[in-house]
Design a protein around this motif. Structure first.
Motif, short mmCIF file in Angstrom:
data_model
loop_
_atom_site.label_atom_id
_atom_site.label_comp_id
_atom_site.label_asym_id
_atom_site.label_seq_id
_atom_site.Cartn_x
_atom_site.Cartn_y
_atom_site.Cartn_z
N ALA A 37 0.82 -1.21 0.00
CA ALA A 37 0.00 0.00 0.00
C ALA A 37 0.85 1.26 0.00
N THR A 38 2.15 1.13 0.27
CA THR A 38 3.03 2.29 0.38
C THR A 38 3.95 2.37 -0.82
N GLU A 39 3.96 3.54 -1.49
CA GLU A 39 4.84 3.75 -2.64
C GLU A 39 5.88 4.84 -2.37
N VAL A 40 5.62 5.73 -1.42
CA VAL A 40 6.54 6.81 -1.08
C VAL A 40 6.60 6.89 0.44
N VAL A 41 7.82 7.07 0.98
CA VAL A 41 8.01 7.13 2.43
C VAL A 41 8.54 8.50 2.81
N LEU A 42 7.92 9.11 3.84
CA LEU A 42 8.37 10.39 4.39
C LEU A 42 8.90 10.17 5.80
#
Length: 907
Positions: free
Chosen positions: A415-420
């Motif tokens: 579900a995660t494509e970009v991490v901050l």
């Protein structure tokens, strides 16, 4: 398991007195295969009763596999032998949950460098990865004690134990003797064994986070009817956020059947249901009691919102350490304390266990934040931009769960494509770099680190204080493939782009604009961040129509030289830009070129530029808009740099000839026997240590008088230098500390007279610490250093030699091990690098010789953590190689072991 209330000792304390040689550094909290935690530590004589009770629970078959014969119980002699070890030739490690032992592993030395290894694990806990953990930690301890090879005897049908050895990543030899399989293997870490460890670490730590953020049941401990209280807010946000699981309120001060419509109980033990997650909002001094209640209930994880821990000083720090140790000892992980909480928007979870009433929409961006105070405005900003979340964790004091753990989870989270990441401190920088690098190879990771300039750390976060300059953080981010940003606005700008658009395939950018002024701003920003203009900007008139934009965009997207597109649209009077937006969206549809825009000064994804995702959000292919072209181009530049990092040529850790690690380790051990407190190495010792890593130093010979200098120069055949090596005179711009080109006796006597007079040491030349050394081939002087930092571990530094370099801080930094790409980038990223490549007609130097030295220093400092400082402080690089002229090395005991080791542990 014995109930927590019958616990007789605190975690980590094993009786009134530990044996005098007890190796506390071998203690570790560990994560098991199923995500639960346990405590691993050396055995002590006080563990006799613990061992007997453990052995009584082990099945007869497991006992038979261990001893190759029926062995129903341990004799007093057995118990004494198994619990009384010397921690050097005989070591036993046990794993405990609560106050019960669930496994034991041991080695016994059988030769100078060999030991026999064996494990015994309680049947109920087999299959949880304990065998691999024992092997990792026993191997690490054995290596420190001079053991290089393990031997194990295993019955042929004991397949589980055979699998532990064969799947460890070591090169295993097996023989069949007298009905027993004999397994032998070297225990030196290999790329394969370390890779196996990392993969297991990732899976177990990801599982431990999944237990926290995907619960089927949640209890709010400290829930309250009173509005405005933390407990009330948490309960309301969970309920109103749409959590579909079972929700319970716990409050010892009420006997009500419900609070805010949620079933209520006086303690969590009274809840007639299993509880996956407990959200704790009680006074700090009562949290430990709550943890024991949760342990008795079998709770799988804790979110501690309560404050009053490390952020208040020494008393709070002790309370925080006890909280974490207690929770981990019973298999639970902790988010917090002083945390904002957890959000998970996944279907079937919809969890808002935070103090923020805002529940973001579902999206592809995950966010880890250490600051509770910043968490609420950050969430508000994300909601305002329409940037959807997959999950969010605010860790507060970050006493247990950290950004490292979340990155391990997001690595495999579809579900995660970009991490901050918003980071206030780095508890384990070496592991952070390693984990981030692995994640960034799969997904973009955008990181904002506060306190870089001041080295400041919030009071609640207990971390080792680094002595390295702020540039080290930036270098580590680059090395790991992280996208470093300076503001929260930039954090979301880059996320907005990467969540919706593909990565650029190059640096050439086309601009389509109906504003000359904004085009100039875009061009200035591109020049400043290294992007190239693809041809002339398509400057349209202020009243350009949708058709005009369509024609220009058609040319841009058809041009193979264009890698990215910037669209700037400032509407004329009485125009809402809908037709232009449709044209832009249609032109970009299906293209693999990222598009950013400044569209109506919006800072989100305008409705007309949005590709709906079916849930009211913006799917991939939507075109983000930024407040002005500078923000748009800045985000595009960050994405381009990251894409280049992803595309870069395969990078590897090179094999180095002429390296003798074992001899170097023996040398260090011998040196510390002679100098227990540590010391600087003599010239002879420096030469010897560096020779183990294939680094040759041009000999320098100390001289005390003019006649001695002449004699030594004569022995060397002249063509020498005279150099003052006393620290107070090295590299001073107003004094020449080196006299070159000494061809004969007259030259030497003239040099001696001039230098002793200049330095004012004619009466006592020993103060200058003169040396005579053969002339090296002319070249460019560089410096290569390594420092063992208490937080980062070993860090390698490169720069050109000179006062200007020192004043400007023109150095590059990397954390070992260095890949071929890391070494190449170190040389090229310093601002003075053109001097190495033939500046103003000079000959280019041998860059490969510099990179080889960087790799050898990296390997040395990685192998030998007792080498706390190493300086190749004068290296002359010519077109034909590099000559090391001057070095400084210090060896000292390692009082604080490195935090990232070949054995898994929670730090």
């Amino acid at each position: 398991m014995t109930p927590p209330e019958q616990q007789t000792q605190q975690p980590g304390q094993y009786g009134p007195e530990l044996p005098p040689d007890y190796p506390r550094e071998y203690e570790a909290d560990v994560v098991l295969r199923d995500g639960a935690t346990a405590h691993l530590r050396p055995i002590t004589p006080d563990d006799a009763d613990l061992l007997v009770a453990f052995y009584a629970r082990v099945s007869e078959q497991s006992k038979y596999y261990r001893f190759f014969a029926p062995y129903p119980q341990l004799s007093d002699r057995d118990v004494a032998r198994f619990t009384q070890v010397d921690y050097h030739d005989r070591l036993a490690l046990i794993v405990t949950v609560g106050n019960e032992m669930i496994g034991v592993g041991r080695y016994e030395r059988t030769g100078r460098r060999t030991a026999e290894v064996a494990f015994l694990i309680e049947d109920a806990h087999q299959g949880r990865g304990l065998g691999q953990l024992f092997l990792e930690h026993l191997a690490q301890a054995a290596r420190e004690n001079g053991i290089a090879r393990f031997i194990a005897e295993v019955l042929p049908d004991n397949r589980k134990m055979i699998t532990v050895f064969t799947e460890a990543g070591y090169k295993v030899a097996r023989e069949f003797e007298d009905g027993v399989i004999v397994v032998e293997f070297d225990i030196a870490p290999t790329d394969t064994s370390f890779g196996v460890m990392q993969a297991r670490e990732q899976r177990s730590e990801a599982m431990s986070i999944a237990r926290l953020i995907s619960p089927a049941s949640v209890a709010v401990i400290g829930a309250s009817r009173r509005e405005g209280t933390i407990g009330n807010a948490l309960l309301r946000n969970l309920r109103d956020g749409g959590f579909p699981g079972r929700l319970y309120a716990v409050n010892t001060d009420t006997d009500a059947a419900e609070i805010e419509g949620v079933p209520a109980f006086p303690t969590i033990r009274d809840v007639d249901d299993t509880i996956d997650l407990a959200v704790v909002a009680v006074r700090a001094e009562t949290v430990a009691d709550v943890v024991l209640d949760c342990a008795a209930k079998g709770v799988r994880g804790l979110v501690v919102v309560s404050s009053g821990f490390a952020e208040i000083g020494d008393e709070g720090r002790k309370r925080q350490r006890y909280l974490v140790g207690l929770a981990r000892s019973y298999g639970m992980r902790v988010i917090g304390p002083n945390a904002l909480g957890v959000i998970n928007t996944a279907p079937g979870v919809t969890l808002n266990a935070t103090l923020s009433p805002l529940m973001p929409s579902r999206g592809r961006v995950a966010f880890f934040c250490q600051s509770g105070a910043l968490g609420v405005p950050i969430l508000a900003d994300m909601v305002g931009r329409g940037l959807g979340l997959s999950s969010f964790v605010s860790a507060g004091n970050r006493a247990d769960v950290s950004g490292n753990d979340l990155m391990q989870y997001w690595y495999g989270d579809e579900a995660t494509e970009v991490v901050l990441l918003y980071l206030e401190s780095l508890g384990n920088p070496r592991k952070f770099s390693r984990v981030a690098r692995r994640l960034a190879g799969r997904k973009p990771v955008i990181a904002l680190k506060s306190g870089r300039a001041t080295q400041g750390v919030p009071l609640g976060q207990m971390v080792r204080r680094s002595q390295l300059p702020p540039a080290t953080i930036d270098s580590m981010f680059r090395q790991s493939g992280l996208i470093g940003v300076d503001t929260t606005g930039e954090l979301f700008d880059v996320a907005q782009l990467l969540a919706h658009q593909p990565l650029p395939k190059g640096r050439r950018v086309a601009i389509v604009s109906n504003s000359d002024a904004l085009t100039l701003l875009a061009l200035d920003t591109m020049a400043g961040c290294g992007l190239d203009v693809a041809g002339e900007p398509r400057n349209l008139s202020a009243d350009a129509t949708a058709e005009d934009f369509g024609a220009a965009l058609g040319e841009v997207f058809a041009d193979e030289r264009v890698h990215s597109v910037v669209v700037i649209y400032t509407p004329p009077v009485q125009s809402n830009g809908v037709e232009v937006a449709r044209v832009v969206a249609a032109a970009a549809a299906g293209s693999d070129k990222p598009v950013v825009s400044t569209f109506l000064a919006s800072r989100s994804v305008p409705e007309a530029l949005r590709v709906p995702d079916g849930e009211g959000g913006a799917a991939r292919g939507s075109i983000p808009s930024f407040l002005n072209p500078q923000y748009a181009v800045g985000a595009l530049a960050k994405a381009t740099q990251y894409a280049e990092w992803r595309r870069r040529a395969d990078s590897r850790i090179p094999d180095l000839p002429d390296v003798d690690t074992r001899a170097a380790e023996d040398f260090v051990a011998e040196f510390l026997q002679r100098h227990p407190a540590g010391d600087d190495l003599s010239d002879e010792d420096k030469q010897r240590l560096l020779s183990f890593y294939g680094i040759k130093v041009l000999p320098a010979f100390p001289v005390q008088s003019e006649d001695e200098a002449v004699a030594r120069a004569s022995e060397l055949g002249f063509e020498v230098i005279l150099k003052a090596t006393a620290e107070q005179w090295r590299m001073r711009p107003d004094l020449a500390d080196i006299w070159r080109h000494i061809h004969d006796e007259d030259d030497m006597r003239g040099a001696w007279d001039e230098m002793t007079r200049t330095f004012g040491v004619a009466a006592d030349p020993g103060r200058a610490q003169f040396v005579v050394q053969k002339m090296a081939p002319p070249g460019v002087p560089v410096v290569i250093s390594a420092l063992e930092d208490v937080s980062f571990g070993p860090v390698v530094t490169f720069g050109l030699s000179g006062v200007a370099t020192d004043l400007l801080g023109d150095r590059s930094y990397r954390m070992p091990p260095l890949t071929t790409r890391d070494a190449a980038e170190m040389v090229r990223e310093v601002r003075a690098a053109p001097l190495l490549y033939g500046y103003r007609g000079t000959d280019p130097v041998d860059i490969s010789a510099i990179e080889d030295l960087l790799h050898r220093v990296s390997r040395l400092t990685l192998d030998l953590e007792e080498v706390v400082k190493l300086d190749l402080r004068s290296v002359l690089v010519s077109a034909h190689g590099a000559t090391v002229l001057d070095t400084a090395i210090r060896i000292a005991p390692n009082e604080k072991p490195r935090q990232d080791t070949p054995a898994r542990r929670l730090t």
